[in-house]
Design an enzyme around this catalytic site. Structure first.
Site, PDB file in Angstrom:
ATOM      1  N   CYS A 146       0.849  -1.198   0.000  1.00 37.10           N
ATOM      2  CA  CYS A 146       0.000   0.000   0.000  1.00 37.10           C
ATOM      3  C   CYS A 146       0.884   1.247   0.000  1.00 37.10           C
ATOM      4  O   CYS A 146       0.706   2.146  -0.815  1.00 37.10           O
ATOM      5  CB  CYS A 146      -0.923  -0.007   1.212  1.00 37.10           C
ATOM      6  N   ALA A 168      -4.890   3.858   0.871  1.00 40.27           N
ATOM      7  CA  ALA A 168      -4.737   4.363   2.232  1.00 40.27           C
ATOM      8  C   ALA A 168      -6.005   4.131   3.044  1.00 40.27           C
ATOM      9  O   ALA A 168      -7.027   4.798   2.828  1.00 40.27           O
ATOM     10  CB  ALA A 168      -4.397   5.853   2.199  1.00 40.27           C
TER      11      ALA A 168
END
Length: 264
Positions: A146, A168
């Site tokens: 991520c 996020a």
């Protein structure tokens, strides 16, 4: 940390409803940036309590190049449990890419060791970059990165870091990421003879899961408190030599923890 509260408010007011991999559903915005002056205090959320132990041990685990959760479990950290296989393995996730990126010619590239040496030798370089996004390995990872690319910048004797995060989880993940990369910046600044500058956090798909909306609204009712100070043992001069005991967070006085479920 008004920057974080501004992000929560933006998502709640302007976010688009989206479907996601987990089936939970999100409110999402695309493209957001937060800046944190590390001289103004350590950016650890005060409007809910965060677990310092998990943040520090996860970062040390990344820096060890480890991709098995045994070290984390041995230290009471369970944040990666849901993604590990029966042997505790996660595939070639962050630690593998940071410390042993597989080159086409068979070499293994230690991006962290390289970046420390580059900062020392050529601090004005525009190539002070570490990436965890390896297209050849993504399908073998339990969870693709991520927070996938970060760049360092040296000016006026200070080291700054900008992180690009493609995905996020703003309520649960982003507070961890802010503290983790702020700490990494401080650690690398120390071992390269620099002072910490800014941590800049650039987000791609910034989202609140649908089962985190009420928690986010609760958090926004709480007034931010003074930021704590992170004290690092100045004797450590090797980025791979840090231990949990080398970090002391002083003056951390947060509001209580807010429980929320992780979307797997």
């Amino acid at each position: 940390m008004i920057q974080y509260h501004d992000l929560l408010e933006r998502i709640l007011s302007d976010g688009t409803e989206k479907h996601d991999r987990t089936g939970t559903g999100t409110l999402s915005v695309f493209g957001h940036q937060m800046r944190f002056n590390l001289a103004a205090g350590f950016p650890m959320l005060t409007t809910k309590r965060l677990p310092l132990k998990a943040i520090v041990h996860e970062l040390l685990w990344f820096l060890q190049g480890d991709t098995n959760i045994k070290y984390l479990r041995d230290n009471g950290v369970t944040i990666w449990d849901e993604w590990a296989d029966a042997n505790g393995d996660l595939g070639p996730v962050y630690g593998a890419q940071w410390r042993s990126w597989p080159a086409a010619d068979g070499r293994s590239i230690d991006q962290i060791a390289n970046i420390v040496e580059m900062i020392k030798r050529n601090p004005d370089s525009r190539r002070l970059i570490v990436t965890a996004w390896n297209p050849a390995d993504v399908d073998r990872m339990a969870l693709p990165p991520c927070h996938c690319l970060f760049q360092f910048y040296v000016a006026g004797g200070k080291l700054s870091c900008q992180l690009y995060q493609r995905s996020a989880d703003v309520f649960l993940g982003v507070p961890f990421n802010i503290a983790s990369y702020a700490l990494l910046t401080m650690m690398i600044a120390q071992v390269t003879g620099l002072k910490p500058g800014e941590f800049i956090h650039t987000l791609g798909d910034a989202h609140l899961y649908s089962n985190h909306l009420e928690q986010a609204r609760l958090q926004l009712t709480r007034a931010p408190r003074a930021l704590p100070e992170m004290v690092i043992d100045p004797a450590v001069k090797d980025v791979f030599g840090f231990r949990y005991e080398d970090f002391t967070l002083q003056g951390y006085d947060p509001h209580p923890h807010i429980k929320a479920e992780v979307a797997v």
